[in-house]
Design an enzyme around this catalytic site. Sequence first.
Site, PDB file in Angstrom:
ATOM      1  N   GLU A  20       0.824  -1.218   0.000  1.00  0.00           N
ATOM      2  CA  GLU A  20       0.000   0.000   0.000  1.00  0.00           C
ATOM      3  C   GLU A  20       0.855   1.265   0.000  1.00  0.00           C
ATOM      4  OE1 GLU A  20      -1.596   1.706   3.551  1.00  0.00           O
ATOM      5  OE2 GLU A  20      -1.300  -0.139   4.696  1.00  0.00           O
ATOM      6  N   LYS A  37      -5.510  10.812   1.207  1.00  0.00           N
ATOM      7  CA  LYS A  37      -5.640   9.429   1.678  1.00  0.00           C
ATOM      8  C   LYS A  37      -6.919   8.871   1.058  1.00  0.00           C
ATOM      9  CE  LYS A  37      -6.825   7.122   6.000  1.00  0.00           C
ATOM     10  NZ  LYS A  37      -7.227   7.444   7.388  1.00  0.00           N
ATOM     11  N   VAL A  46      -5.415   0.185   3.085  1.00  0.00           N
ATOM     12  CA  VAL A  46      -5.616  -1.274   2.949  1.00  0.00           C
ATOM     13  C   VAL A  46      -6.816  -1.514   2.027  1.00  0.00           C
ATOM     14  CG1 VAL A  46      -6.309  -3.358   4.198  1.00  0.00           C
ATOM     15  CG2 VAL A  46      -4.496  -1.886   5.115  1.00  0.00           C
ATOM     16  N   ASP A  50     -17.095   5.137  14.191  1.00  0.00           N
ATOM     17  CA  ASP A  50     -15.856   5.138  13.411  1.00  0.00           C
ATOM     18  C   ASP A  50     -15.306   3.718  13.295  1.00  0.00           C
ATOM     19  OD1 ASP A  50     -13.514   5.597  12.098  1.00  0.00           O
ATOM     20  OD2 ASP A  50     -12.808   7.189  13.435  1.00  0.00           O
ATOM     21  N   LYS A  74      -3.124  -1.889  15.980  1.00  0.00           N
ATOM     22  CA  LYS A  74      -2.645  -1.156  17.158  1.00  0.00           C
ATOM     23  C   LYS A  74      -3.771  -0.984  18.157  1.00  0.00           C
ATOM     24  CE  LYS A  74       0.866   1.716  15.035  1.00  0.00           C
ATOM     25  NZ  LYS A  74       0.615   1.796  13.594  1.00  0.00           N
ATOM     26  N   SER A 108     -13.243   1.385  10.438  1.00  0.00           N
ATOM     27  CA  SER A 108     -12.491   1.508   9.191  1.00  0.00           C
ATOM     28  C   SER A 108     -13.136   0.713   8.059  1.00  0.00           C
ATOM     29  CB  SER A 108     -11.065   1.007   9.392  1.00  0.00           C
ATOM     30  OG  SER A 108     -10.375   1.024   8.160  1.00  0.00           O
ATOM     31  N   ALA A 109     -13.122   1.321   6.871  1.00  0.00           N
ATOM     32  CA  ALA A 109     -13.597   0.619   5.672  1.00  0.00           C
ATOM     33  C   ALA A 109     -12.752  -0.625   5.383  1.00  0.00           C
ATOM     34  CB  ALA A 109     -13.567   1.569   4.473  1.00  0.00           C
ATOM     35  N   ASP A 110     -11.561  -0.713   5.989  1.00  0.00           N
ATOM     36  CA  ASP A 110     -10.714  -1.908   5.792  1.00  0.00           C
ATOM     37  C   ASP A 110     -11.469  -3.187   6.160  1.00  0.00           C
ATOM     38  OD1 ASP A 110      -8.728  -0.084   5.188  1.00  0.00           O
ATOM     39  OD2 ASP A 110      -7.503  -0.508   6.962  1.00  0.00           O
TER      40      ASP A 110
END
Length: 306
Positions: A27, A89, A109, A141, A162, A143-145
């Site tokens: 990435e 981003k 990602v 919130d 993390k 992540s779209a990951d």
Amino acid sequence: MLLNKYLDINPEVAAALAAGKPVVALESTIISHGMPYPQNVETALNVERIIRENGAVPATIAIIGGRLKAGLSAEEIEYFGKKGLGITKASRRDLAVLCARGEDGATTVTTTMIIAHMAGIKIFATGGIGGVHRGAETTMDISADLEELGQTPVMVVCAGAKSILDLGLTLEYLETKGVPVIGYGTEELPAFYTRKSGFKVDYRIDTPEELAAAFVAQQELGMKGGMLVTNPIPEEYAMPLDTINAAIEQALRECEEKGIHGKETTPFLLARVAELTGGNSLASNIRLVYNNAALAAKTAVACKNL
Ligand code: PSU
Ligand code: MN
């Protein structure tokens, strides 16, 4: 093969794919938003070298002038590293507008998986993935990951997530989406800077061959989603738990005080944790990425040998 009209595969990657050789995607947000210059560029180039040394061809993925790129030149990597946070981003929701406007984007990602899949690349190495943020029960919130892992058939090799995130909720979300979470040589989910998190993975797998077999079975079953391989940071580069936790708690407090939200949250937390822990965490970060690149390349080779 009918390829997407917005996609450019560089000649070396295209030749490898056509010849059925192993290819590993990488990435570009990790370069522009994940590490400072010039270590980001140095790391990205070393990662490509490590992938080659382990028998695969690297394909760093990014959006340049509205073109989806699978495979960057050293000059393009330098450009992303230097421009850093000045590059957009790009997550799934950003692709259409960036392509229509002919703009640049650093792939997360999510978008790296999308573009890798378009190009026919099945294995992707990175540092850490996005997940369910702490407090997501009110901020939403997430992540779209995680959604991408649920719908795009690419194996993502990372060092876990993390603990800026809620790791328990991240695992719950992945379970709902049907994403297998594999621990490489461990039963415990690694937490990026540390080898342990207190959470269990779904399966422990100890060899690249067995990773390849599981991933190929997933493809042959016609499952639409991806697979998450979590590879613990090598012992000698792991950070002391207290140091890292104190930095994460402080970064989270500052994030809330400053009212940072949306796509800025993760880059802010990553940069703040890195600043608060000094050069040590950057060195650890670099080492775990190398470790993931080597495992991804070995797994890509093993997939071809099945
Ligand atoms: N976590 C890390 N390093 C990173 C990222 C996350 O430890 O570089 C980057 C990756 O590109 C990841 C993205 O896909 O941040 C997730 O951003 P968000 O939380 O906004 O979805
Ligand atoms: Mn988010």
